[in-house]
Design an enzyme around this catalytic site. Structure first.
Site, PDB file in Angstrom:
ATOM      1  N   LYS A   1       0.871  -1.183   0.000  1.00  0.00           N
ATOM      2  CA  LYS A   1       0.000   0.000   0.000  1.00  0.00           C
ATOM      3  C   LYS A   1       0.906   1.231   0.000  1.00  0.00           C
ATOM      4  O   LYS A   1       2.054   1.160   0.461  1.00  0.00           O
ATOM      5  CB  LYS A   1      -0.872   0.024   1.267  1.00  0.00           C
ATOM      6  CG  LYS A   1      -2.109   0.864   1.126  1.00  0.00           C
ATOM      7  CD  LYS A   1      -3.213   0.097   0.416  1.00  0.00           C
ATOM      8  CE  LYS A   1      -4.480   0.896   0.287  1.00  0.00           C
ATOM      9  NZ  LYS A   1      -5.580   0.077  -0.227  1.00  0.00           N
TER      10      LYS A   1
ATOM     11  N   ASP B   1      -6.730   4.487  -5.015  1.00  0.00           N
ATOM     12  CA  ASP B   1      -7.368   4.370  -3.701  1.00  0.00           C
ATOM     13  C   ASP B   1      -7.965   5.752  -3.425  1.00  0.00           C
ATOM     14  O   ASP B   1      -8.103   6.555  -4.360  1.00  0.00           O
ATOM     15  CB  ASP B   1      -6.315   3.965  -2.655  1.00  0.00           C
ATOM     16  CG  ASP B   1      -6.946   3.425  -1.380  1.00  0.00           C
ATOM     17  OD1 ASP B   1      -7.252   2.232  -1.326  1.00  0.00           O
ATOM     18  OD2 ASP B   1      -7.132   4.204  -0.421  1.00  0.00           O
TER      19      ASP B   1
HETATM   20  P1  NAD Z   1     -14.947   7.054  -2.491  1.00  0.00           P
HETATM   21  O1  NAD Z   1     -13.998   8.156  -2.204  1.00  0.00           O
HETATM   22  O2  NAD Z   1     -15.416   6.810  -3.870  1.00  0.00           O
HETATM   23  O3  NAD Z   1     -16.262   7.204  -1.580  1.00  0.00           O
HETATM   24  C1  NAD Z   1     -16.205   7.417  -0.198  1.00  0.00           C
HETATM   25  C2  NAD Z   1     -17.595   7.779   0.268  1.00  0.00           C
HETATM   26  O4  NAD Z   1     -17.590   7.875   1.691  1.00  0.00           O
HETATM   27  C3  NAD Z   1     -18.099   9.141  -0.252  1.00  0.00           C
HETATM   28  O5  NAD Z   1     -19.461   9.044  -0.563  1.00  0.00           O
HETATM   29  C4  NAD Z   1     -17.898  10.046   0.954  1.00  0.00           C
HETATM   30  O6  NAD Z   1     -18.780  11.164   0.941  1.00  0.00           O
HETATM   31  C5  NAD Z   1     -18.250   9.075   2.056  1.00  0.00           C
HETATM   32  N1  NAD Z   1     -17.829   9.514   3.384  1.00  0.00           N
HETATM   33  C6  NAD Z   1     -16.702  10.162   3.744  1.00  0.00           C
HETATM   34  N2  NAD Z   1     -16.743  10.448   5.057  1.00  0.00           N
HETATM   35  C7  NAD Z   1     -17.931   9.962   5.506  1.00  0.00           C
HETATM   36  C8  NAD Z   1     -18.560   9.942   6.761  1.00  0.00           C
HETATM   37  N3  NAD Z   1     -17.985  10.486   7.846  1.00  0.00           N
HETATM   38  N4  NAD Z   1     -19.782   9.358   6.888  1.00  0.00           N
HETATM   39  C9  NAD Z   1     -20.378   8.808   5.813  1.00  0.00           C
HETATM   40  N5  NAD Z   1     -19.830   8.784   4.588  1.00  0.00           N
HETATM   41  C10 NAD Z   1     -18.616   9.359   4.449  1.00  0.00           C
HETATM   42  O7  NAD Z   1     -14.223   5.752  -1.875  1.00  0.00           O
HETATM   43  P2  NAD Z   1     -14.503   4.232  -2.257  1.00  0.00           P
HETATM   44  O8  NAD Z   1     -13.590   3.842  -3.359  1.00  0.00           O
HETATM   45  O9  NAD Z   1     -15.964   3.994  -2.369  1.00  0.00           O
HETATM   46  O10 NAD Z   1     -13.926   3.508  -0.952  1.00  0.00           O
HETATM   47  C11 NAD Z   1     -14.691   3.424   0.235  1.00  0.00           C
HETATM   48  C12 NAD Z   1     -14.020   2.421   1.151  1.00  0.00           C
HETATM   49  O11 NAD Z   1     -13.958   1.170   0.483  1.00  0.00           O
HETATM   50  C13 NAD Z   1     -12.598   2.762   1.578  1.00  0.00           C
HETATM   51  O12 NAD Z   1     -12.402   2.238   2.877  1.00  0.00           O
HETATM   52  C14 NAD Z   1     -11.756   1.972   0.585  1.00  0.00           C
HETATM   53  O13 NAD Z   1     -10.459   1.676   1.093  1.00  0.00           O
HETATM   54  C15 NAD Z   1     -12.604   0.707   0.458  1.00  0.00           C
HETATM   55  N6  NAD Z   1     -12.376  -0.048  -0.765  1.00  0.00           N
HETATM   56  C16 NAD Z   1     -12.545   0.498  -1.988  1.00  0.00           C
HETATM   57  C17 NAD Z   1     -12.351  -0.273  -3.129  1.00  0.00           C
HETATM   58  C18 NAD Z   1     -12.578   0.287  -4.500  1.00  0.00           C
HETATM   59  O14 NAD Z   1     -12.443  -0.485  -5.482  1.00  0.00           O
HETATM   60  N7  NAD Z   1     -12.942   1.546  -4.668  1.00  0.00           N
HETATM   61  C19 NAD Z   1     -11.956  -1.606  -3.004  1.00  0.00           C
HETATM   62  C20 NAD Z   1     -11.807  -2.155  -1.726  1.00  0.00           C
HETATM   63  C21 NAD Z   1     -12.026  -1.371  -0.612  1.00  0.00           C
END
Ligand code: NAD
Length: 423
Positions: A102, A142
């Site tokens: 990472k 990410d």
């Molecule tokens: P993203 O940036 O697209 O979306 C994040 C979302 O969380 C947004 O809607 C944001 O407004 C919301 N958010 C932020 N703070 C918040 C709060 N306090 N309360 C409620 N909502 C809040 O990110 P993502 O890619 O969807 O990733 C989300 C999570 O999933 C992260 O932990 C990431 O590591 C994990 N993840 C993502 C992927 C991927 O393929 N995108 C894969 C595995 C894990």
């Protein structure tokens, strides 16, 4: 508790059940390499600015290391360390030929212009290009990074090493990205939910859902659940939360949030306090935003029977122990959200073969790998009477340990750690 301590706790809980001993525990817990670099760029106003970048390479026993690159003001070595280790266990659960890594840059991407972001990214690649590569370590997007960031990395890396699109995944389709990658984590999550519910005699359309986060993972998950007849009753994002007992119209909400940049102000649901989301009356809770949200303090308010970890590290060990004690079922991040890295693997395979798959093939192969992983986790649950998270870690640790042993990195034989296949 710091992020790395939580990951270590889950690792140790499973390692002790496996009985791998302190010696091997110590070998597997420590990252292979932690790199810290300074990325100095000229800002648009002519001043110099320096941003600290990290890459933690946790383990490569099973193949090149794999993991995202995060641009965020809170990026610190401890968090990157924890996420790198989670990637080792996630790629092993999904049985991908990868290890875990990472990285991140401590910067606020919202305060940098497009060209400043490009310069920071290129400076980072200048510093780390000799430790990443298609057979060494393959970054991906990410938080705070995206397909454009990956395109800059391909370009900068290729200046040193020749044309190498497979140095990263999550690229734009025009530069060798894979069909289906954007929706992959949400799609994989829904395959996992379907398998889990089937085991409990239920189906997606029987249940109600609350989703924290409406970004990539949250919105695609909501869309796929909705398409299967599931009723999403509550959703939140950084700007607030909304609730509709009768079910939220997800396509409407996606269109609204694309235009408005968030869900606040959506009129076909009631605005509720953001922190009430986790306590929503529903069957399935899906944290899909931040880490460390289900804690000793918040866990007792959760009313859902099933918790599906879309985010990485949303549950602290105290909350996890509470859920186990209360008979609640947690589908852990290292399995539930593996769809993204699985399709990243397909992207890398397509790049290496210089061949493109159609989206139907990507989705079908994704389903196969998710269901295979689920079947192996269940087999481990049955064999060792563990909860799902501990079983997923046991499966992952035994696979990594076995690869390390076969490569001669450690002398003991771990073949016996993998439970025998049922007839
Ligand atoms: P993203 O940036 O697209 O979306 C994040 C979302 O969380 C947004 O809607 C944001 O407004 C919301 N958010 C932020 N703070 C918040 C709060 N306090 N309360 C409620 N909502 C809040 O990110 P993502 O890619 O969807 O990733 C989300 C999570 O999933 C992260 O932990 C990431 O590591 C994990 N993840 C993502 C992927 C991927 O393929 N995108 C894969 C595995 C894990």
């Amino acid at each position: 508790m710091r992020a790395s301590e939580a990951t270590r706790y889950y690792f140790s809980r499973a390692a002790k059940r496996l009985g791998i001993g302190q010696r091997l525990e110590r070998i597997l817990v420590a990252p292979r390499r932690e790199v810290k670099v300074e990325c100095t760029i000229e800002r648009d106003n002519g001043e110099l600015a320096t941003y600290v970048g990290f890459r933690v390479q946790h383990d490569n026993s099973r193949g090149p290391m794999k993991g995202g690159l995060r641009y965020h003001p809170d990026v610190d070595p401890d968090e990157v360390n924890s996420l790198a280790s989670l990637m080792t266990w996630k790629t092993a659960v999904a049985n991908l030929p990868y290890g875990g890594a990472k990285g991140g840059i401590n910067c606020d991407p919202t305060q940098l212009s497009y060209s400043e972001l490009q310069r920071v990214t290129r400076a980072f690649v200048d510093n780390i290009h000799d430790i990443i590569g298609p057979t060494l370590d393959v970054p991906a997007p990410d938080m705070g990074t995206n397909a454009q960031t990956m395109a800059w990395i391909v370009d900068q890396y290729s200046k040193y090493h020749g044309w190498t699109p497979q140095v990263v995944t999550g690229k734009p389709i025009d530069l060798g990205g894979s069909e289906g990658r954007e929706a992959a984590t949400g799609r994989g999550l829904v395959y996992a939910i379907e398998a889990l519910l089937t085991d409990h005699g239920k189906q997606i359309s029987d249940m109600t859902y609350a989703i924290q986060g409406f970004g990539n993972v949250g919105s695609w998950t909501a869309r796929f659940l909705n398409a299967e007849g599931g009723k999403v009753v509550a959703v939140s994002d950084a700007g607030g939360a909304i609730y509709n007992k009768g079910g939220i119209d997800i396509e409407d909400l996606i269109n609204f949030s694309m235009v408005r940049g968030g869900i606040s102000g959506f009129t076909h649901a009631e605005a509720v306090p953001a922190d009430s989301l986790l306590a929503t009356e529903c069957d399935v809770l899906i944290p899909a935003a931040l880490g460390n949200v289900l804690t000793q303090e918040t866990a007792p308010s959760v009313r859902a029977k099933f918790i599906i970890e879309g985010a990485n590290g949303p549950t602290t060990p105290e909350a996890d122990e509470y859920f186990i004690k209360e008979g609640m079922i947690v589908l852990p991040d290292i399995f539930a959200n593996a769809g993204g890295v699985i399709v990243s693997y397909f992207e890398w395979v397509q790049n290496v073969q210089q061949f493109r798959w159609k989206e139907d093939r990507v989705n079908a192969e994704l389903k196969t790998l998710m269901l295979d992983a689920y079947a192996e986790i269940k087999r481990t649950v049955k064999h060792s009477h563990s909860d799902l998270r501990t079983a997923a870690f046991q499966l992952a640790i035994s696979r990594v340990a076995k690869a390390a042993a076969l490569r001669g990195l450690e002398n003991e034989s771990f073949c016996m750690l993998v439970p025998p296949k049922s007839p």
